[in-house]
Design a protein around this motif. Structure first.
Motif, PDB file in Angstrom:
ATOM      1  N   ARG A  48       0.832  -1.207   0.000  1.00 41.20           N
ATOM      2  CA  ARG A  48       0.000   0.000   0.000  1.00 41.20           C
ATOM      3  C   ARG A  48       0.865   1.255   0.000  1.00 41.20           C
ATOM      4  NH1 ARG A  48      -3.223   0.051   4.787  1.00 41.20           N
ATOM      5  NH2 ARG A  48      -4.265   1.855   3.974  1.00 41.20           N
ATOM      6  N   ASP A  49       1.971   1.174   0.747  1.00 39.74           N
ATOM      7  CA  ASP A  49       2.887   2.304   0.789  1.00 39.74           C
ATOM      8  C   ASP A  49       3.512   2.531  -0.594  1.00 39.74           C
ATOM      9  OD1 ASP A  49       4.611   4.297   2.006  1.00 39.74           O
ATOM     10  OD2 ASP A  49       6.216   2.826   1.777  1.00 39.74           O
ATOM     11  N   ALA A  96       0.976   4.125  -2.791  1.00 34.61           N
ATOM     12  CA  ALA A  96       0.758   5.528  -2.429  1.00 34.61           C
ATOM     13  C   ALA A  96       1.904   6.395  -2.945  1.00 34.61           C
ATOM     14  CB  ALA A  96       0.638   5.656  -0.911  1.00 34.61           C
ATOM     15  N   GLN A  97       3.131   5.869  -2.855  1.00 34.52           N
ATOM     16  CA  GLN A  97       4.281   6.641  -3.328  1.00 34.52           C
ATOM     17  C   GLN A  97       4.188   6.872  -4.839  1.00 34.52           C
ATOM     18  OE1 GLN A  97       8.177   4.962  -2.557  1.00 34.52           O
ATOM     19  NE2 GLN A  97       9.102   6.993  -2.650  1.00 34.52           N
ATOM     20  N   ASP A 108       1.352   9.424  -5.824  1.00 33.88           N
ATOM     21  CA  ASP A 108       1.638  10.788  -5.379  1.00 33.88           C
ATOM     22  C   ASP A 108       2.713  11.445  -6.243  1.00 33.88           C
ATOM     23  OD1 ASP A 108       1.280  12.812  -3.112  1.00 33.88           O
ATOM     24  OD2 ASP A 108       3.454  12.559  -3.168  1.00 33.88           O
ATOM     25  N   ARG A 165       1.967  11.364 -12.753  1.00 28.68           N
ATOM     26  CA  ARG A 165       0.744  12.036 -13.226  1.00 28.68           C
ATOM     27  C   ARG A 165       0.966  12.650 -14.606  1.00 28.68           C
ATOM     28  NH1 ARG A 165      -0.840  15.057  -7.606  1.00 28.68           N
ATOM     29  NH2 ARG A 165      -0.995  13.185  -6.351  1.00 28.68           N
ATOM     30  N   ARG A 205      15.848   7.875  -1.256  1.00 27.22           N
ATOM     31  CA  ARG A 205      15.069   8.651  -0.285  1.00 27.22           C
ATOM     32  C   ARG A 205      14.744   7.820   0.959  1.00 27.22           C
ATOM     33  NH1 ARG A 205      10.892  12.876  -2.462  1.00 27.22           N
ATOM     34  NH2 ARG A 205      12.869  13.711  -3.169  1.00 27.22           N
ATOM     35  N   ARG A 259      10.644  -0.929  -2.370  1.00 24.83           N
ATOM     36  CA  ARG A 259      10.912   0.231  -3.246  1.00 24.83           C
ATOM     37  C   ARG A 259      11.034  -0.236  -4.696  1.00 24.83           C
ATOM     38  NH1 ARG A 259       8.434   3.488  -0.754  1.00 24.83           N
ATOM     39  NH2 ARG A 259       7.802   1.529   0.162  1.00 24.83           N
TER      40      ARG A 259
END
Lengths: 492, 312
Positions: A11-12, A15-16, A19, A24, A109, A133
């Motif tokens: 899920r993380d 989400a990364q 975002d 996009r 990061r 990642r």
């Protein structure tokens, strides 16, 4: 790692990705590419815009002074070309590079001071965190690939009525190329803990990697092309080869060995479009009457009408054989396609002439026609004769034509004369001949000796798609293992 | 030494950070550190910058590999995932994923600690209220101020109900109100029996909430004890009086030393046995004693003097 942990990491990762600003932007760009496939239909007889405005091909052609209508085959080629251009060039090259740029920071990061302390203190292995990642990057590209390829497929299906399920393989090959680049980027990210370094080194590596494979393919084409071409020109003596010094020979040998070692060990991402093409062709060829990929590359769309192929017959041995039962009393009609290496014969024309002479010398045969015809888009030497055996006259035809410079194909037609002379039989034979083609060889951009041509799932090991995939995935796994080894030794 | 079985046991722990290509030269960040922390206590770790406090915590959490010595948590070797599941950690200058909301961050870290979503969702409202983030929990972390990030950081460290919590500079960047709130959270955890290990520069805070304190300098422990043990009495007593004569000095003549008048009374250096006599003399003179304070060395003074002494 329990289920909750795995779920949380996924899920993380998702989400990364969503975002990410670059994600996009790329999504909008892809929409711009996909939308026209929903808006403009390339139908049988006209372009149709927004299901409403029709622009018949004839009118368009007339405006430009043309008169030839657009055939269905050409229409399909246009659509397939659009797809290939969009996926192989735009997404496969630029899109993947942009995605690498957009995801290069994922790992560094996570390893930054402050972020690493928080996450690496949790009861999750460092390997799992690194892979999370990595998976984030894969999610990034998978979504984009599904939108582009799936979107175009649906758009073309709905608006143009064009369906090519094999095109969907491109989703996997796009992910495959990115997966390798992202593994490298992730590992560089672990070593350097810098997004910029991860991005630049990945770009440089893949540029060099492309050069290595490009060089190797050139070397293969040059070395194999020379040995397999059999061209004889009467009266022309081959030139004596230039003397090569021992030093030059050693250098060439060293270059060849280096090129081989690098090619076999480095990831072969350049093969991805070829893999997609082979998979796609594999799907297409399932519906064909006969396909001989990787050797002659001949494809036959349908059997001659009324004929059935002998299941055990094959091109290599006695030839592929189609049989049609004849009226009572007559022997069965046959169509046979046989294959001979050009290296073992004198050449297409010489073979045809020899055969013609034999027919002319045979008292049972009367040659009625000979000359040059076209079969499968290439020149064919043609002989037609009547043959009388045991009070039955047979119509016999033979075509000699080539696949590249390696294979001679011999097509034989044998049927009872009266039966075969009926117009519907002639038409059936013409349709059969029209359905023979060499899609691979007829690609104007392909050298007949190129790696591209030889590449396939059944090819010899160094041109084999499985070897390419296996070594590439081995590189990917090894790269990630090196990254994990380094990560396990970092003091945060 | 604590009497019950220790939660944290560290024996001769050392860490050398390698330098150079071959990592032959190095910096000794921890040198032979030994300590034990019992359950249910609030343990403070003090020391100047570079003393090795964060290195010690990170070794215990498996973020840094130790060079030598031994360490265990809950009696198990450090680094074990099962052990880390029982620990909460708020790192110094932590960075949370900016693309998540406060609520999502807490949920993510809770799940990474093995808790399921139902457990987390049940516990979330109380925790958000505790750290004062109920109203801002659905905003993205990148929109938070430093203090808000610190509060959410604290919440993520506590979401899975850890038995032992490491707080590295928990009030760093937090305003006084927030600091008081975080102090309250720590005290509530202590009341519930959670063991807490605090590393802070704010000595007053440590003095207020810690049961035991370790002072480190240059990678070594230089003192360990309770606050009372580390802050001895100075022997000086302050009297606040009412109805005192114009010259109270005459009343204390012959007792104590270093008399000093104050606005409400006086301060004097007296031994314990002289103190009763002094009170008797004041009472006999019908002076009302409104207050009597035996002064101590404060933690800051004790800390500075200990560190300076070692640096000499």
């Amino acid at each position: 790692m329990n289920r909750n942990t795995a779920k949380a990491l996924l899920r993380d990762a998702y989400a990364q990705v969503v975002d990410n600003m670059m994600f996009r932007v790329l999504m909008v760009l892809l929409m711009v590419c996909v939308l026209p496939t929903f808006m403009i239909g390339i139908r049988e007889d006209a372009f149709v815009v927004l299901h409403f405005w029709r622009f018949p091909y004839e009118e368009i052609a007339a405006k430009f002074g043309g008169s030839e209508p657009i055939s269905d085959h050409l229409r399909q080629q246009i659509v397939a070309g659009l797809q290939a251009g969009m996926v192989d060039l735009l997404a496969g090259k630029m899109g993947v590079l942009l995605s690498v740029a957009a995801t290069a920071f994922f790992t560094p990061r996570m390893l930054e001071r402050g972020a690493a302390d928080t996450i690496f203190s949790k009861p999750v292995s460092r390997l799992a965190l690194m892979l999370s990642r990595y998976v984030a990057g894969l999610i990034f590209v998978s979504i984009l690939a599904v939108v582009l390829v799936g979107g175009m497929h649906i758009g073309l299906l709905v608006t143009s009525g064009y369906s090519d399920p094999g095109f969907l393989w491109s989703i996997l090959t796009l992910i495959y190329v990115f997966a390798v680049m992202h593994a490298f980027s992730t590992t560089v990210g672990v070593f350097t803990r810098s997004s910029v370094a991860a991005l630049l080194l990945t770009m440089i590596f893949f540029l060099l990697n492309s050069c290595v494979h490009g060089g190797w393919e050139l070397k293969e084409t040059a070395t194999n092309g020379g040995s397999n071409v059999h061209v004889r020109v009467e009266g022309l003596q081959p030139e004596a080869p230039e003397k090569v010094t021992e030093e030059e020979s050693r250098l060439v040998h060293w270059l060849i060995v280096t090129s081989d070692v690098l090619h076999y060990t480095l990831p072969k991402t350049g093969d991805a479009p070829r893999i997609a093409k082979r998979l796609r062709r594999g799907l297409e060829e399932r519906h064909k009457e006969l396909a001989d990929p990787g050797r002659t590359d001949l494809v036959i769309d349908t059997a001659p009408a009324g004929f059935t192929r002998e299941p055990r017959s094959s091109l290599v041995q006695e030839g592929a054989l189609w049989i049609c039962q004849q009226p009572a009393g007559a022997a069965e009609a046959t169509v046979r396609l046989a294959l001979r290496p050009l290296a073992e014969v004198e050449g297409r024309v010489a073979e045809a002439r020899k055969f013609l002479s034999e027919r002319e010398a045979d008292p049972a045969s009367t040659v009625v026609d000979d000359g040059r015809r076209e079969v499968a888009g290439r020149r064919a030497e043609f002989v037609e004769w009547h043959e009388t055996r045991e009070a039955e006259t047979r119509l016999r035809r033979r075509w000699y034509f080539q696949s590249g410079v390696e294979w001679l194909l011999i097509l034989d037609y044998d049927a009872e004369l009266e039966w075969a002379s009926a117009p519907e039989r002639e038409q059936a034979l013409d349709t059969f001949l029209a359905g023979m083609h060499f899609p691979e060889i007829d690609d104007p951009f392909q050298n007949p000796h190129s790696y591209e041509r030889k590449f396939g799932f059944d090819a010899e090991w160094k041109y084999n798609a499985w070897f390419s995939i296996g070594t590439t995935l081995a590189f990917l796994v090894l790269t990630l293992l090196v990254g994990w080894w380094k990560l396990s030794r970092i003091d945060f | 030494m604590v009497e019950s079985a220790p939660l944290i046991r560290v024996e001769e722990l050392g860490k050398t950070f390698g330098k150079g290509l071959l990592r032959k030269r190095g910096f000794r960040a921890l040198d032979g550190v030994s300590l034990e922390v019992g359950p249910g206590s609030v343990f403070g770790l003090l020391g100047p910058n570079g003393a090795g406090k964060t290195t010690l915590i990170k070794i215990l959490l498996g973020l840094i590999r130790r060079s030598d010595g031994r360490a265990s948590l809950f009696g198990e070797p450090i680094g074990d995932a099962a052990v880390r599941r029982r620990i909460g950690y708020l790192p110094e200058a932590h960075r949370l994923p900016g693309y998540l909301t406060g609520r999502q961050v807490i949920e993510l870290f809770g799940m990474l600690c093995g808790r399921d979503r139902n457990f987390i969702r049940q516990r979330m409202p109380r925790l958000l209220e505790l750290v004062g983030m109920t109203g801002s929990a659905d905003r993205k972390i990148k929109e938070y101020s430093k203090g808000m990030q610190q509060r959410i950081g604290l919440a993520q460290a506590l979401i899975h109900e850890p038995e032992l919590v490491f707080l590295d500079e928990p009030t760093d960047g937090v305003d006084p109100v927030g600091r008081a709130a975080i102090r309250e959270v720590v005290l509530e955890l202590k009341r519930k029996g959670t063991s807490i290990f605090i590393n802070s520069h704010l000595l007053m805070e440590v003095e207020l909430i810690c049961d035991r304190v370790v002072i480190m300098n240059r990678g070594k422990i230089i003192r360990e004890g309770t606050i009372a043990e580390l802050t001895p009495r100075t022997g000086r007593v302050r009297f606040d009086l009412e109805g005192a004569p114009d010259d109270p000095a005459a009343l204390v003549a012959g007792l104590g030393a270093n008399y000093e008048a104050t606005e409400t009374g006086f301060e004097i250096q007296v031994a314990d046995d002289e103190l009763d006599a002094l009170v008797d003399r004041l009472r006999a003179a019908r002076v009302s004693i409104r207050g009597l304070v035996r002064s101590r060395v404060n933690l800051e003074q004790a800390f500075i003097s200990m560190v300076k002494e070692q640096d000499r």
